[in-house]
Design an enzyme around this catalytic site. Structure first.
Site, mmCIF file in Angstrom:
data_model
loop_
_atom_site.group_PDB
_atom_site.id
_atom_site.type_symbol
_atom_site.label_atom_id
_atom_site.label_comp_id
_atom_site.label_asym_id
_atom_site.label_seq_id
_atom_site.Cartn_x
_atom_site.Cartn_y
_atom_site.Cartn_z
ATOM 1 N N GLU A 91 -2.593 5.915 -1.619
ATOM 2 C CA GLU A 91 -3.525 5.206 -0.736
ATOM 3 C C GLU A 91 -3.644 6.074 0.507
ATOM 4 O O GLU A 91 -2.734 6.110 1.343
ATOM 5 C CB GLU A 91 -2.986 3.819 -0.348
ATOM 6 C CG GLU A 91 -3.975 3.064 0.528
ATOM 7 C CD GLU A 91 -3.373 1.998 1.440
ATOM 8 O OE1 GLU A 91 -4.083 1.089 1.853
ATOM 9 O OE2 GLU A 91 -2.171 2.087 1.765
ATOM 10 N N ASP A 125 1.849 3.576 -0.808
ATOM 11 C CA ASP A 125 1.270 2.799 0.279
ATOM 12 C C ASP A 125 1.153 3.635 1.553
ATOM 13 O O ASP A 125 2.088 4.380 1.895
ATOM 14 C CB ASP A 125 2.213 1.603 0.533
ATOM 15 C CG ASP A 125 1.638 0.567 1.472
ATOM 16 O OD1 ASP A 125 0.592 0.004 1.147
ATOM 17 O OD2 ASP A 125 2.259 0.306 2.522
HETATM 18 C C1 GLC Z 1 -1.380 -1.027 2.643
HETATM 19 C C2 GLC Z 1 -1.390 -2.206 1.702
HETATM 20 C C3 GLC Z 1 -1.549 -3.449 2.520
HETATM 21 C C4 GLC Z 1 -0.365 -3.568 3.446
HETATM 22 C C5 GLC Z 1 -0.233 -2.329 4.320
HETATM 23 C C6 GLC Z 1 1.094 -2.273 4.991
HETATM 24 O O1 GLC Z 1 -2.589 -0.839 3.270
HETATM 25 O O2 GLC Z 1 -2.371 -2.043 0.722
HETATM 26 O O3 GLC Z 1 -1.655 -4.593 1.717
HETATM 27 O O4 GLC Z 1 -0.503 -4.685 4.265
HETATM 28 O O5 GLC Z 1 -0.345 -1.154 3.560
HETATM 29 O O6 GLC Z 1 2.103 -2.001 4.058
#
Ligand code: GLC
Ligand code: CA
Length: 563
Positions: free
Chosen positions: A282, A229
């Site tokens: 991500e 994340d």
């Molecule tokens: C990422 C996740 C999202 C979350 C954010 C904070 O972007 O995909 O759902 O709210 O991180 O952890």
């Protein structure tokens, strides 16, 4: 009218083929990964919230669909302010989702069906309920407890202004002021998301060691790897200074220290006794910065968000595919996604007006969360075609739960039921992400349309609109022309026809039509509103809609075995 064209452009995207020994054991290459937003997937105990037993009970559905792995959104102990992206204990399952025994049994049951589990690693921040943060609140300025986070004194007289000008991704300032143990107005702490999600300080050894333990703990449970994340945010610059307007430098994003963390984890995973563990990041950074995250000693993959952000427009889609393939280079394989728990559902997006403007570089993801009128039938028709496009691509396909049912974004949720911090922090200016998280309809009848498997279940945690029943999995299962049937057939075709090679050869066609060949089968996509002549000659293997011979209908796609 379109004349048949010969192949004039070849793009060899990968030096080695999937079958070569260089990629032995890399199960994720070419895999189909199904994203389970657990809270909204299936509810076994009838409290209206999805859970691990619910997931286990639906594993046959996923196996039938042909998925190779599940990416499981966070199910760790959490106060659920951001539905699990705020973790209070990294070594525990949240009771709302079940027990550790439920988790272990689900992993084993999935494994028995050949389905691997990829967990979500949230390391940029934890929950304000994490013991460390509570300790930090109770400890004085300058203490070791505070050093695990980013605490700073405010600016201005009495420190009433935040230490810097950073904005939270969810809207509002990225700093919140605390009350000191003695009751005085105190320091500020940094949170790039909700105030309930304090950012961890990765320059602190405790943080580094803690996450090593987290990895070992879950690898030991048999998971295949992690989706990381906000990977580009974990390390902060040594000096937290104001962001200057117009400058590319941001002390929180894409700092060099991030790569030390990623390399450390990759090494730990590579040395795992039963075989290397998998990493997908991500990472929201520019293309040139992304390459570093894909170095051989960093992530195996990072999501190719480029494709997800594109409108239904052939040239834009092609450019996004080309860019992602080029970035992945000769050794990696892109991880494609058309939807996720963070964007508006694809069947709705493709039913909106095509906007060819470039996404806002400071908030790229907003391109996939637009408002505006929706032609629902058109959106579904295009998303079926997009599925064929996606499943023909080399690399890994991420499929967000409900996409295979053609589920729409629920845009008209009552403000009273909305839960996403993004909605609250933007004062309703942004719908946020509740609309793609409405619990799945499994059957026409039954508690919460089969989402809850017990009679007399509590209402689903977000209400399902009345017309959700028409998308239910049970009915689509019986219907050979359903969106679900198209997805299942596309996944099967992918395994049968596209598994042997990593190369993709474009076939030039008329504007608005995409065509490429993988091995002996071509994927052709018509993004226009007019029927066209099929741009290749051969036997149609699969079509996203019924089509007359020799034609490629408007907003449709086909797989064609070439003569
Ligand atoms: C990422 C996740 C999202 C979350 C954010 C904070 O972007 O995909 O759902 O709210 O991180 O952890
Ligand atoms: Ca439940």
């Amino acid at each position: 009218m379109l004349t048949r064209r010969v192949l004039i452009d070849t793009l060899a995207v990968m030096a080695a083929s999937e079958t070569s020994s260089a990629h032995a054991g890399e199960w994720w290459r070419g895999a189909v990964v199904y994203q389970v937003y657990l809270r909204s997937f299936a509810d076994a105990n009838g409290d209206g919230i999805g859970d691990l037993q619910g997931l286990e009970s639906r594993l046959d559905y996923l196996a039938g669909l042909g998925v190779d792995a599940i990416w499981l959104n966070p199910c760790y102990a959490s106060p659920q302010r951001d539905h699990g992206y705020d973790i209070a204990d990294y070594f525990a399952i949240d009771p709302v989702y079940g027990t550790m025994a439920d988790f272990e049994r689900m992993v084993a049951s999935a494994g028995a069906r050949g389905i691997r589990i990829v967990m979500d690693l949230v390391a940029n921040h934890c929950s304000a309920d994490h013991a460390w943060f509570r300790d930090a609140l109770g400890a004085p300025r300058g203490s070791v407890e505070r050093a695990r986070f980013h605490f700073a004194d405010g600016r201005g007289v009495g420190g009433v202004e935040p230490p810097t000008n950073y904005d939270s991704v969810f809207g509002g300032p990225a700093w919140t002021r605390v009350v000191e143990p003695d009751g005085a107005d105190g320091q500020w702490y940094l949170h790039f998301f909700d105030p309930s999600q304090p950012d961890l300080n990765w320059a602190h050894a405790d943080v580094v060691e803690h996450f090593d333990d987290v990895l070992r703990f879950w690898f030991d449970k048999g998971i295949a790897g992690f989706r990381v994340d906000v990977a580009h945010g974990m390390a902060k610059a040594a000096e937290l200074v104001d962001v200057q307007a117009g400058s590319d430098f941001h002390p929180a994003w894409d700092q060099p220290g991030v790569h030390d963390i990623v390399r450390r984890w990759r090494a730990l995973g590579d040395a795992w006794p039963v075989g290397p563990r998998y990493w997908v990041g991500e990472v929201w950074v520019t293309d040139s910065a992304l390459a570093r995250y894909l170095a051989p000693d960093e992530f195996h993959q990072a999501f190719s968000f480029d494709l997800m952000l594109q409108p239904w427009h052939a040239e834009s889609l092609r450019r996004a595919v080309e860019r992602s393939l080029a970035l992945a280079g000769p050794y990696q394989a892109p991880a494609w996604a058309l939807s996720s728990h963070d964007v508006h559902r694809v069947a709705t997006r493709y039913g909106q007006e095509v906007d060819l403007g470039d996404p806002d570089p400071s908030d790229m993801i907003s391109a996939a969360r637009r408002r505006g009128p929706v032609d629902a039938e058109l959106g579904i028709r295009r998303s079926r075609a997009a599925a064929l496009l996606q499943f023909a691509l080399p690399g890994t396909i991420y499929l967000y739960q409900g996409e295979e049912l053609g589920l729409p974004e629920v845009l008209d949720l009552d403000p009273e039921v909305r839960q996403d911090p993004m909605w609250f922090r933007s004062d309703g200016e942004q719908f946020g992400r509740d609309g793609c998280r409405v619990p799945l309809p499994w059957s026409r009848e039954g508690a919460n349309l089969g989402f809850s498997t017990r009679a007399n279940a509590a209402p689903a945690w977000l209400p399902q609109p009345a017309d959700f029943a028409r998308y239910c999995a049970e009915d689509q299962f019986e219907d050979a022309e359903s969106v679900l049937a198209t997805y299942a057939a596309a996944i099967e075709a992918r395994k049968q026809h596209f598994a042997g090679s990593d190369s993709l050869c474009w076939i030039e066609t008329v504007p608005g039509v995409l065509a490429f060949r993988r091995g002996r089968v071509a994927c052709v996509v018509n993004t226009t509103n007019e029927d066209v002549e099929l741009p290749v000659t051969g036997t149609v293997v699969l079509s996203s809609v019924p089509a007359p011979s020799g034609q490629l209908p408007a907003n449709s796609a086909m797989y064609v075995e070439l003569e």
